[in-house]
Design an enzyme around this catalytic site. Structure first.
Site, PDB file in Angstrom:
ATOM      1  N   GLU A  96      18.168 -38.183 -16.325  1.00 32.37           N
ATOM      2  CA  GLU A  96      19.065 -37.663 -16.006  1.00 32.37           C
ATOM      3  C   GLU A  96      19.713 -36.607 -15.110  1.00 32.37           C
ATOM      4  O   GLU A  96      20.731 -36.159 -14.834  1.00 32.37           O
ATOM      5  CB  GLU A  96      20.085 -37.774 -17.534  1.00 32.37           C
ATOM      6  N   GLU A 138      19.457 -39.356 -12.222  1.00 33.53           N
ATOM      7  CA  GLU A 138      19.321 -40.403 -12.132  1.00 33.53           C
ATOM      8  C   GLU A 138      19.656 -41.559 -13.780  1.00 33.53           C
ATOM      9  O   GLU A 138      19.409 -41.076 -14.834  1.00 33.53           O
ATOM     10  CB  GLU A 138      18.625 -40.886 -11.231  1.00 33.53           C
TER      11      GLU A 138
END
Length: 360
Positions: free
Chosen positions: A320, A177
């Site tokens: 991430e 994300e």
């Protein structure tokens, strides 16, 4: 068909793992040239993978990191050390291959798919998966982050991305994300669903100081008090104090589970999505593999709440999907042990007994 009905159909497709296949894998692990249980969690992991995939000799060569990107209106409350403009800038960095997750994914042989599910900017790139539900959530300290239908729509975006990848042959997924302010939303989701206090749930996120940390806890408390999300209704919690990328990752987890694919859960934000997925579909938990314990304050408690045991603890808090990608190397190692290691019979090695061990 209404979005809620589509979501219900997806949830109904999630059943438990293949217990017989897991048992076959466990039996094979026990006859490999090693003392029983001596490879510890690697043995447990590969047995789980066999049950999840329905393959007694799992081999997960095609893998993808799904990076969901979205903005958060709550950033206006000063909860982040970085401005909201960093979200679209980092999306372009992902697409250029320059972020940490790109580097680690190349090393692990994983594709990185970046999905704009709610970035507060107009982005164009040939490799961007543009599925914007809205331009960021509203400020949850002033009212609901989004509508219930928007939350469901975002879940279905994640599910559709996974379904498309499964059709292309992807066998395992990693959650990732990007969204400035998303640790605040994740803490609020955690508090709403577990009853843990905001002071215990919030962390430093992008690196806020002590004053910022106190402000963040206050903002989460305010959002919970104002919006009064119902703990028994995960969609109500998600829509009132969650985020679009959290919803998208919920869809990734649900669709991976429905398709019999392992889904590697990254850090705090991803685990908040996993918590929502568990409430919507308890059977989905069997498909989740916890990659690491984030340095974000509430993550360890959230993993305990989920009864997920992480493989790594490296004091990471980048998100991430970085911790998830790193864990792919351990997943590969576990699969190789099952697929390549000799048995006692094939190697001509004598078994140990209950009184002794295989000699070296």
């Amino acid at each position: 068909m209404r979005n809620e009905q589509v979501l219900e159909q997806l949830i109904r497709r999630i059943t438990g793992p293949h217990e017989q296949v897991a048992a076959e894998a466990a039996a094979h692990v026990d006859i490999l040239t090693k003392p029983p249980g001596s490879l510890g969690k690697l043995e447990e992991l590969v047995i789980r993978l066999a049950g999840i995939t329905g393959q007694s000799r799992p081999c997960l060569e095609r893998r993808a990191v799904i990076v969901m990107a979205a903005d958060h209106g709550v950033v206006a409350e000063g909860v982040s050390a970085f401005p909201a403009e960093v979200t679209p800038q980092m999306v372009l960095n992902f697409l250029a291959g320059g972020a940490a997750v790109n580097v680690l994914a190349r090393h692990a042989g994983a594709d990185v798919l970046c999905v704009d599910i709610g970035v507060n900017a107009d982005l164009e790139h040939p490799e961007l998966i543009s599925r914007k539900v809205r331009k960021g959530t509203a400020n949850m300290a002033k009212g609901p982050a989004m509508t219930r239908d928007e939350a469901i729509q975002a879940i279905l975006v994640g599910a559709e991305v996974v379904t498309s990848e499964v059709d292309r042959g992807t066998q395992i997924f990693v959650t990732g994300e990007m969204g400035i302010g998303n640790t605040t939303a994740s803490a609020a989701v955690m508090c709403a669903l577990t009853g843990i206090s905001p002071a215990s749930a919030v962390g430093r996120g992008t690196g806020i100081d002590d004053v910022g940390l106190q402000r963040k806890a206050t903002v989460v408390s305010q959002a919970l008090s104002l919006n009064a999300p119902h703990a028994e209704d995960a969609l109500d919690v998600l829509s009132k104090v969650g985020g679009l990328e959290i919803a998208g990752l919920t869809g990734v987890i649900l669709a991976a589970s429905a398709n019999g694919c392992p889904v590697v859960i990254d850090g705090f934000i991803s685990t908040a999505a996993a918590l929502i997925a568990r409430q919507l579909a308890p059977a989905s938990t069997a498909y989740m593999i916890a990659s690491h314990t984030s340095d974000e304050s509430g993550h360890a408690a959230l993993l305990r709440e989920m009864d997920l045991k992480p493989m790594l603890d490296l004091n990471m808090r980048l998100g991430e999907g970085t911790g998830g990608v790193l864990s792919l190397h351990l997943i590969d190692a576990a699969c190789r042990i099952l697929n390549e290691m000799a048995t006692f019979a094939s190697a001509g090695v004598s078994h140990g007994s209950s009184q002794g061990e295989v000699s070296s």
